[in-house]
Design an enzyme around this catalytic site. Structure first.
Site, PDB file in Angstrom:
ATOM      1  N   GLY A  53       0.754  -1.267   0.067  1.00 18.33           N
ATOM      2  CA  GLY A  53       0.190   0.035   0.031  1.00 18.33           C
ATOM      3  C   GLY A  53       0.994   1.230   0.196  1.00 18.33           C
ATOM      4  O   GLY A  53       0.259   2.377   0.467  1.00 18.33           O
ATOM      5  N   VAL A  64      -0.523   1.304 -24.546  1.00 13.84           N
ATOM      6  CA  VAL A  64       0.786   1.857 -24.876  1.00 13.84           C
ATOM      7  C   VAL A  64       1.041   1.844 -26.452  1.00 13.84           C
ATOM      8  O   VAL A  64       1.881   2.496 -27.048  1.00 13.84           O
ATOM      9  CB  VAL A  64       1.961   0.905 -24.435  1.00 13.84           C
ATOM     10  CG1 VAL A  64       2.118   0.862 -22.815  1.00 13.84           C
ATOM     11  CG2 VAL A  64       2.193  -0.414 -24.750  1.00 13.84           C
ATOM     12  N   SER A 142      14.156  -9.969 -26.462  1.00  9.16           N
ATOM     13  CA  SER A 142      13.984 -11.513 -26.285  1.00  9.16           C
ATOM     14  C   SER A 142      14.772 -12.226 -27.041  1.00  9.16           C
ATOM     15  O   SER A 142      15.249 -11.636 -28.260  1.00  9.16           O
ATOM     16  CB  SER A 142      12.580 -12.065 -26.750  1.00  9.16           C
ATOM     17  OG  SER A 142      12.622 -13.409 -26.728  1.00  9.16           O
ATOM     18  N   TYR A 155       6.489 -12.185 -33.234  1.00 17.53           N
ATOM     19  CA  TYR A 155       7.134 -11.806 -31.997  1.00 17.53           C
ATOM     20  C   TYR A 155       8.406 -11.540 -32.241  1.00 17.53           C
ATOM     21  O   TYR A 155       9.153 -10.638 -31.575  1.00 17.53           O
ATOM     22  CB  TYR A 155       6.716 -12.800 -31.081  1.00 17.53           C
ATOM     23  CG  TYR A 155       7.330 -12.607 -29.576  1.00 17.53           C
ATOM     24  CD1 TYR A 155       6.671 -11.693 -28.664  1.00 17.53           C
ATOM     25  CD2 TYR A 155       8.497 -13.372 -28.998  1.00 17.53           C
ATOM     26  CE1 TYR A 155       7.229 -11.518 -27.367  1.00 17.53           C
ATOM     27  CE2 TYR A 155       9.040 -13.230 -27.857  1.00 17.53           C
ATOM     28  CZ  TYR A 155       8.240 -12.121 -26.953  1.00 17.53           C
ATOM     29  OH  TYR A 155       8.620 -11.862 -25.742  1.00 17.53           O
TER      30      TYR A 155
END
Length: 245
Positions: A53, A64, A142, A155
């Protein structure tokens, strides 16, 4: 530790996987974090609980890949914090299919979120970082960018594009004391692996010389290194976190 005390970090994909680990690690080291999520409100609730918190966590819903939404987000960040020190682009999706059968919309959505999203975020971040003449931008890419797995042409293209963009932007911002780097995680224990058949997971693990998948905490450690002031002479680099893949 207060390594990032008085620094403001923006993290995309902040509520899940690597983005969540990066967010929590930055908070633990004193940063104020403006985290972006797309639509998973349950993940937002979980992150708030895990962060204890703290009032240093500020979460924003934003796509985005949508330039209008990204510009509105940065306008809000500038009003609230004036400038930022760190941007970590973690938001990413996969829509796997062999190329000949891939839907055009699945190609576009992966490119839009993974690559165009990184571009739109970096564009606005640089403008705010120039106010301080300091900044750290880290893009999560990646090894698929150069390995190329069957069924992941979209990808792979998006992640290779991130690396090219990173290296070009690094040259543009070097004199402004803004570094731009990539962290390239291999097989990491995240939602990206969940739901895959055991045989496929075993096959992936067999490709890794360390014979295990990495953790999000291990990736977060690498991100925080590049985000720190001691990494000021590293730019345009790709840091592999892949167990020797």
């Amino acid at each position: 530790m207060d390594t990032f005390l008085h620094q403001v970090a923006v993290v995309t994909g902040a509520t899940r996987g690597i983005g969540k680990a990066v967010t929590l690690a930055l908070l633990q080291q004193g940063a104020t974090v403006a985290g972006i999520y797309h639509s998973n409100h349950q993940a937002v609730k979980q992150l708030r609980q895990e962060s204890g918190g703290t009032n240093k966590l500020h979460l924003f819903q934003c796509d985005v890949a949508d330039e209008t939404q990204v510009n509105s987000f940065f306008a809000a960040v500038e009003r609230q914090f004036s400038a930022i020190d760190i941007l970590v682009n973690c938001a990413g999706i996969r829509r796997d299919a062999v190329l000949a059968m891939m839907k055009s919309e699945d190609w576009r959505s992966v490119i839009d979120i993974n690559l165009t999203g990184s571009f739109l975020m970096a564009k606005q971040a640089v403008l705010l970082m120039m106010k301080k003449k300091y900044g750290r931008i880290i893009n999560i890419t990646s090894p698929i960018s150069y390995l190329g797995f069957a069924g992941q042409a979209n990808y792979a293209a998006s992640k290779a594009g991130q690396i090219g963009m990173t290296r070009s932007l690094a040259k543009e911002t070097a004199k402004k004391k803004i570094t731009v780097n990539c962290v390239s995680p291999g097989f990491i224990e995240t939602d990206f692996l969940h739901g895959l058949p055991k045989e496929q997971l075993d096959g992936y693990k067999a490709l890794v010389p360390m014979r295990r998948f990495g953790t999000t905490a291990e990736v977060a450690d690498a991100v925080l290194f590049l985000a720190g002031r001691n990494a000021g002479y590293i730019t345009g680099a790709v840091l592999e976190i892949n167990g020797g893949l």
